[in-house]
Design an enzyme around this catalytic site. Sequence first.
Site, PDB file in Angstrom:
ATOM      1  N   HIS A   6       2.978 -15.809   7.211  1.00 12.20           N
ATOM      2  CA  HIS A   6       3.332 -14.423   6.901  1.00 12.20           C
ATOM      3  C   HIS A   6       2.301 -13.834   5.948  1.00 12.20           C
ATOM      4  O   HIS A   6       2.149 -14.298   4.834  1.00 12.20           O
ATOM      5  CB  HIS A   6       4.729 -14.400   6.269  1.00 12.20           C
ATOM      6  N   HIS A  48       0.628  -4.857   3.927  1.00 14.46           N
ATOM      7  CA  HIS A  48       2.068  -4.967   4.170  1.00 14.46           C
ATOM      8  C   HIS A  48       2.815  -3.678   3.811  1.00 14.46           C
ATOM      9  O   HIS A  48       3.617  -3.182   4.583  1.00 14.46           O
ATOM     10  CB  HIS A  48       2.643  -6.138   3.392  1.00 14.46           C
TER      11      HIS A  48
END
Length: 76
Positions: A6, A48
Amino acid sequence: MKVFAHRGASGDYPENTLLAFDKALGLNVYGLELDVHKSKDGKLVVIHDEDIKRTFDGEGLIKDYTLKELKAFKCK
């Protein structure tokens, strides 16, 4: 079980950076996960959050900066 990195190897390196992605490739992962936003000048940016405050030494939304302006900020 399939494990994805991630934001790259974000536990050890600045997230969503080439360094984090490169280091993640050396791990036993199935794939990489990343987020993409568009800058003011229509360029794709891998980050992000919509805001740069958490990961860079500035604040504001990605969409309000050009790619050149975003490159001037330093990672935290």
